[in-house]
Design a protein around this motif. Structure first.
Motif, short mmCIF file in Angstrom:
data_model
loop_
_atom_site.label_atom_id
_atom_site.label_comp_id
_atom_site.label_asym_id
_atom_site.label_seq_id
_atom_site.Cartn_x
_atom_site.Cartn_y
_atom_site.Cartn_z
N VAL A 150 128.28 6.58 112.90
CA VAL A 150 126.95 6.12 112.48
C VAL A 150 126.46 7.07 111.39
O VAL A 150 125.88 8.12 111.69
N PRO A 151 126.69 6.76 110.11
CA PRO A 151 126.23 7.63 109.03
C PRO A 151 124.83 7.23 108.55
O PRO A 151 124.47 6.05 108.58
N GLN A 152 124.06 8.21 108.13
CA GLN A 152 122.74 7.95 107.55
C GLN A 152 122.86 8.06 106.03
O GLN A 152 123.02 9.14 105.50
N LEU A 153 122.80 6.91 105.34
CA LEU A 153 122.96 6.90 103.89
C LEU A 153 121.70 7.38 103.19
O LEU A 153 120.59 7.08 103.64
N PRO A 154 121.85 8.11 102.07
CA PRO A 154 120.67 8.49 101.28
C PRO A 154 119.96 7.23 100.77
O PRO A 154 120.59 6.25 100.41
N VAL A 155 118.62 7.28 100.74
CA VAL A 155 117.85 6.11 100.32
C VAL A 155 118.22 5.71 98.90
O VAL A 155 118.20 4.52 98.55
N GLU A 156 118.56 6.68 98.04
CA GLU A 156 118.93 6.36 96.66
C GLU A 156 120.18 5.49 96.61
O GLU A 156 120.30 4.58 95.78
N VAL A 158 121.23 3.49 99.13
CA VAL A 158 120.86 2.19 99.69
C VAL A 158 120.16 1.34 98.63
O VAL A 158 120.47 0.15 98.47
N ASP A 159 119.22 1.92 97.90
CA ASP A 159 118.48 1.17 96.89
C ASP A 159 119.41 0.69 95.78
O ASP A 159 119.30 -0.45 95.30
N ALA A 160 120.34 1.55 95.34
CA ALA A 160 121.26 1.16 94.28
C ALA A 160 122.19 0.04 94.74
O ALA A 160 122.47 -0.91 94.00
N LEU A 161 122.65 0.13 95.98
CA LEU A 161 123.53 -0.91 96.52
C LEU A 161 122.79 -2.23 96.64
O LEU A 161 123.32 -3.29 96.28
N THR A 162 121.56 -2.17 97.11
CA THR A 162 120.74 -3.38 97.25
C THR A 162 120.52 -4.05 95.91
O THR A 162 120.71 -5.27 95.74
N GLU A 163 120.11 -3.26 94.92
CA GLU A 163 119.84 -3.81 93.59
C GLU A 163 121.09 -4.41 92.97
O GLU A 163 121.05 -5.50 92.38
N PRO A 173 125.35 -12.49 101.31
CA PRO A 173 124.36 -12.33 102.38
C PRO A 173 124.24 -10.87 102.79
O PRO A 173 125.20 -10.27 103.30
N PHE A 174 123.08 -10.29 102.59
CA PHE A 174 122.93 -8.85 102.78
C PHE A 174 121.48 -8.55 103.13
O PHE A 174 120.56 -8.98 102.42
N ASP A 175 121.27 -7.85 104.22
CA ASP A 175 119.93 -7.46 104.64
C ASP A 175 119.74 -5.98 104.35
O ASP A 175 120.22 -5.12 105.11
N PRO A 176 119.06 -5.62 103.24
CA PRO A 176 118.90 -4.21 102.92
C PRO A 176 118.10 -3.45 103.97
O PRO A 176 118.23 -2.24 104.10
N GLY A 177 117.28 -4.16 104.71
CA GLY A 177 116.52 -3.50 105.75
C GLY A 177 117.40 -2.81 106.77
O GLY A 177 117.03 -1.79 107.36
N LEU A 178 118.61 -3.37 106.99
CA LEU A 178 119.54 -2.78 107.95
C LEU A 178 119.88 -1.36 107.56
O LEU A 178 119.93 -0.46 108.40
N LEU A 179 120.12 -1.13 106.26
CA LEU A 179 120.51 0.21 105.82
C LEU A 179 119.32 1.12 105.61
O LEU A 179 119.49 2.33 105.53
N ARG A 180 118.12 0.55 105.46
CA ARG A 180 116.94 1.39 105.31
C ARG A 180 116.42 1.91 106.65
O ARG A 180 115.64 2.85 106.69
N GLU A 181 116.83 1.27 107.74
CA GLU A 181 116.44 1.75 109.05
C GLU A 181 117.08 3.11 109.32
O GLU A 181 118.08 3.49 108.70
N THR A 182 116.51 3.84 110.27
CA THR A 182 117.24 4.97 110.82
C THR A 182 118.58 4.44 111.33
O THR A 182 118.64 3.42 112.00
N ALA A 183 119.65 5.14 110.98
CA ALA A 183 120.99 4.61 111.27
C ALA A 183 121.17 4.28 112.75
O ALA A 183 121.72 3.23 113.10
N MET A 184 120.71 5.15 113.62
CA MET A 184 120.89 4.88 115.05
C MET A 184 120.10 3.65 115.49
O MET A 184 120.54 2.90 116.36
N ASP A 185 118.95 3.40 114.87
CA ASP A 185 118.20 2.18 115.18
C ASP A 185 118.97 0.94 114.75
O ASP A 185 118.97 -0.08 115.45
N ALA A 186 119.62 1.02 113.60
CA ALA A 186 120.40 -0.11 113.11
C ALA A 186 121.57 -0.43 114.03
O ALA A 186 121.95 -1.59 114.20
#
Length: 276
Positions: A150-156, A158-163, A173-186
């Motif tokens: 369970v890795p916690q990705l840097p927000v930068e 995540v944002d670049a991947l989403t964009e 099909p991609f839910d960016p909210g999944l990666l913006r959550e705390t990794a353990m919550d996801a």
């Protein structure tokens, strides 16, 4: 890292084990997968072995043999079960014995094991059928122990991947909210499904969760080498994948050319009941 998607016409939903095209897509570049995916903490390997009645291990979704090699190095005999012949062929070159099958369909032919493990692969197995099969092949007191990074990705990142995915592959099909959550919550819903699947068999003691925390610093090139090995991205056309990697690489450049990822490697584990 959460599965980004299960492909354009094979979206993930709550049950990734139903999406076989993505589950069996990782062998498209088995060498990259083996090179780029991180191994598992030695403390995890040692604890599973110490909590098992012996050292005969079945590795479900063995892939290229990353965790199988670690268990072998610790003195275990390991048999892998892997649905992708390309991944299995790579593991065999590393002297791992592998049989090609989906775990739910695999035939043990009377063989019994002291531990059934799965390294970041149990989400591709039906959680109830998989646990029931594990109960059938484990010796009494044997241990079921699937584990996931369970890795916690840097927000930068995540944002670049989403964009990039929205711009380059808008039907992806991609839910960016999944990666913006705390990794353990996801990952919590995944671990709940694994736990529920074990309980529903009636063949195991109450599941436990073991957490192992660590971190790894990736250079730009190391992270871009690993990113294409994640579900969904394995099925992007090469020209689209290259553009995604360019965008994520630029984000890592803003971080100084490297990114440090905190990891928690989580084991959901239980022992086979003597009367099962």
């Amino acid at each position: 890292m959460p599965t980004l998607s299960q492909g354009r016409s094979d979206s993930p939903g709550p049950e990734p084990h139903r999406h076989r095209r993505t589950a069996e897509s990782f062998g498209v570049d088995a060498e990259r997968y083996d090179r780029a995916r991180p191994p598992y903490p030695q403390a995890l390997i040692d604890r599973i072995i110490a909590a098992s009645p012996g050292r005969h291990v079945l590795d479900v979704g063995a892939g290229t043999g990353i965790e199988a090699r670690q268990f072998q190095a610790a003195g275990c005999t390991v048999l892998g079960v892997e649905p992708d012949e390309r991944m299995a062929a790579f593991a065999r070159r590393a002297l791992i014995e592998v049989e090609v099958a989906r775990f739910e369909d695999w035939q043990p032919h009377g063989r019994r094991f002291d531990a059934v493990i799965a390294g970041t692969a149990w989400h591709w197995v039906d959680p109830v059928a998989g646990a029931a099969k594990a109960a059938r092949v484990l010796r009494p007191g044997g241990r079921l122990a699937p584990f996931h990074h369970v890795p916690q990705l840097p927000v930068e990142v995540v944002d670049a991947l989403t964009e990039a995915l929205r711009r380059i592959a808008p039907d992806f099909p991609f839910d960016p909210g999944l990666l913006r959550e705390t990794a353990m919550d996801a990952y919590r819903p995944l671990f709940a499904r694994i736990t529920d699947g074990i309980r529903r068999t009636g063949g195991f003691t109450e599941p436990e969760q073991w957490d192992f925390t660590w971190q790894r610093t990736y250079t730009r090139d190391e992270w871009l080498d690993q990113l294409p090995t994640f579900g969904g991205l394995t099925r992007l056309p090469p020209h689209e994948l290259a553009q995604v990697l360019d965008s994520v690489g630029a984000a890592i450049d803003t971080l100084g050319g490297h990114a440090t990822l905190p990891y928690t490697t989580v084991v959901i584990t239980s022992t086979r009941s003597p009367t099962a």
